[in-house]
Write a protein that holds these residues in place. Structure first.
Motif, short mmCIF file in Angstrom:
data_model
loop_
_atom_site.label_atom_id
_atom_site.label_comp_id
_atom_site.label_asym_id
_atom_site.label_seq_id
_atom_site.Cartn_x
_atom_site.Cartn_y
_atom_site.Cartn_z
N SER A 21 1.14 -40.89 -50.48
CA SER A 21 0.48 -39.58 -50.45
C SER A 21 -0.69 -39.55 -51.42
CB SER A 21 1.47 -38.47 -50.76
OG SER A 21 1.95 -38.60 -52.09
N ARG A 22 -0.54 -40.16 -52.57
CA ARG A 22 -1.62 -40.13 -53.56
C ARG A 22 -2.67 -41.20 -53.31
NH1 ARG A 22 -5.23 -37.80 -56.02
NH2 ARG A 22 -5.84 -38.65 -58.00
N LEU A 23 -2.26 -42.38 -52.89
CA LEU A 23 -3.19 -43.50 -52.80
C LEU A 23 -3.82 -43.68 -51.42
CD1 LEU A 23 -1.13 -46.09 -54.85
CD2 LEU A 23 -2.99 -44.63 -55.66
N VAL A 24 -3.23 -43.09 -50.39
CA VAL A 24 -3.77 -43.24 -49.04
C VAL A 24 -4.14 -41.89 -48.43
CG1 VAL A 24 -3.30 -44.10 -46.72
CG2 VAL A 24 -2.48 -45.39 -48.69
N ALA A 25 -3.20 -40.96 -48.43
CA ALA A 25 -3.45 -39.67 -47.78
C ALA A 25 -4.55 -38.86 -48.47
CB ALA A 25 -2.16 -38.85 -47.71
N ALA A 26 -4.52 -38.80 -49.79
CA ALA A 26 -5.54 -38.02 -50.52
C ALA A 26 -6.95 -38.56 -50.27
CB ALA A 26 -5.21 -37.98 -52.01
N PRO A 27 -7.17 -39.88 -50.37
CA PRO A 27 -8.52 -40.38 -50.07
C PRO A 27 -8.93 -40.14 -48.61
CG PRO A 27 -7.27 -42.05 -51.23
CD PRO A 27 -6.34 -40.94 -50.92
N PHE A 92 -4.72 -52.49 -54.71
CA PHE A 92 -5.26 -52.74 -53.38
C PHE A 92 -5.98 -51.51 -52.81
CE2 PHE A 92 -1.40 -55.26 -54.00
CZ PHE A 92 -1.98 -56.52 -54.00
N THR A 93 -5.34 -50.36 -52.92
CA THR A 93 -5.91 -49.17 -52.29
C THR A 93 -7.18 -48.70 -52.98
OG1 THR A 93 -4.47 -47.71 -53.58
CG2 THR A 93 -3.69 -48.38 -51.40
N THR A 94 -7.22 -48.76 -54.30
CA THR A 94 -8.42 -48.31 -55.01
C THR A 94 -9.60 -49.22 -54.69
OG1 THR A 94 -7.06 -47.38 -56.78
CG2 THR A 94 -9.38 -47.72 -57.27
N GLY A 95 -9.37 -50.51 -54.64
CA GLY A 95 -10.44 -51.43 -54.28
C GLY A 95 -10.99 -51.15 -52.90
N ALA A 96 -10.11 -50.88 -51.95
CA ALA A 96 -10.55 -50.57 -50.59
C ALA A 96 -11.35 -49.28 -50.54
CB ALA A 96 -9.33 -50.48 -49.67
N VAL A 97 -10.90 -48.27 -51.27
CA VAL A 97 -11.62 -47.00 -51.27
C VAL A 97 -12.98 -47.14 -51.95
CG1 VAL A 97 -11.58 -44.62 -52.15
CG2 VAL A 97 -9.56 -45.58 -51.05
N VAL A 98 -13.06 -47.94 -52.99
CA VAL A 98 -14.35 -48.16 -53.66
C VAL A 98 -15.35 -48.77 -52.67
CG1 VAL A 98 -15.54 -49.56 -55.40
CG2 VAL A 98 -13.47 -48.32 -56.01
N VAL A 99 -14.92 -49.77 -51.91
CA VAL A 99 -15.81 -50.40 -50.93
C VAL A 99 -16.24 -49.39 -49.86
CG1 VAL A 99 -15.90 -52.14 -49.10
CG2 VAL A 99 -14.91 -52.72 -51.32
N VAL A 100 -15.30 -48.62 -49.35
CA VAL A 100 -15.62 -47.63 -48.32
C VAL A 100 -16.54 -46.54 -48.89
CG1 VAL A 100 -14.61 -45.79 -46.89
CG2 VAL A 100 -13.54 -48.05 -46.97
N ALA A 101 -16.24 -46.06 -50.09
CA ALA A 101 -17.05 -45.00 -50.70
C ALA A 101 -18.47 -45.47 -50.98
CB ALA A 101 -16.39 -44.52 -51.99
N LEU A 102 -18.63 -46.69 -51.44
CA LEU A 102 -19.98 -47.21 -51.67
C LEU A 102 -20.78 -47.24 -50.37
CD1 LEU A 102 -19.31 -50.08 -54.22
CD2 LEU A 102 -20.75 -48.08 -54.59
N GLY A 103 -20.13 -47.65 -49.29
CA GLY A 103 -20.79 -47.66 -47.98
C GLY A 103 -21.13 -46.28 -47.49
N MET A 104 -20.24 -45.31 -47.75
CA MET A 104 -20.48 -43.94 -47.30
C MET A 104 -21.64 -43.30 -48.06
SD MET A 104 -16.52 -42.65 -47.04
CE MET A 104 -16.95 -40.93 -47.03
N VAL A 105 -21.66 -43.47 -49.36
CA VAL A 105 -22.64 -42.78 -50.19
C VAL A 105 -23.99 -43.50 -50.20
CG1 VAL A 105 -23.15 -41.99 -52.53
CG2 VAL A 105 -20.84 -41.73 -51.61
N TYR A 106 -23.95 -44.81 -50.35
CA TYR A 106 -25.20 -45.56 -50.53
C TYR A 106 -25.58 -46.40 -49.31
CZ TYR A 106 -24.82 -44.22 -55.39
OH TYR A 106 -24.70 -43.51 -56.56
N GLY A 107 -24.68 -46.47 -48.33
CA GLY A 107 -24.93 -47.34 -47.18
C GLY A 107 -25.67 -46.65 -46.13
#
Length: 107
Positions: A21-27, A92-107
């Motif tokens: 719930s905290r590491l997958v659902a919230a993001p 694992f989850t934080t690393g994945a969200v960082v990659v996705v977030a970088l793509g969303m904001v700066y990609g």
């Protein structure tokens, strides 16, 4: 006596729900809001990135300290047990969200 592994197996559903719930659902909710309601985004790209990444971080331990201060050490120790698993999964989850977030904001 109960071993740590035995205790973890006994509450594996709670551990899974607490962590997912905290590491997958919230993001996921924040990522959906990012696309569904672009008007809610902060103006700064950096602020958007921080908001997205922080949504995937493990819970703060302030609750553990508060429970101890309120004289509830057994509740605090049970919560700490859950944090062990949440922090392990967050690698694992934080690393994945960082990659996705970088793509969303700066990609």
């Amino acid at each position: 006596t109960t071993t740590v592994l035995g205790a973890a197996r006994a509450v594996r559903h709670i551990i899974t729900g607490f962590s997912l719930s905290r590491l997958v659902a919230a993001p996921l909710v924040l990522i959906l809001l990012y696309y569904i309601a672009p008007g809610l985004r902060p103006a700064s790209d950096l602020t958007q990135l921080v908001a997205l990444v922080s949504s995937a971080m493990p819970c703060a331990q302030i609750l553990v300290m508060l429970l101890n201060k309120l004289g509830m050490p057994s509740s605090a120790s049970e919560l700490v047990f859950l944090f062990i698993f949440q922090y392990s999964m967050s690698i694992f989850t934080t690393g994945a969200v960082v990659v996705v977030a970088l793509g969303m904001v700066y990609g």
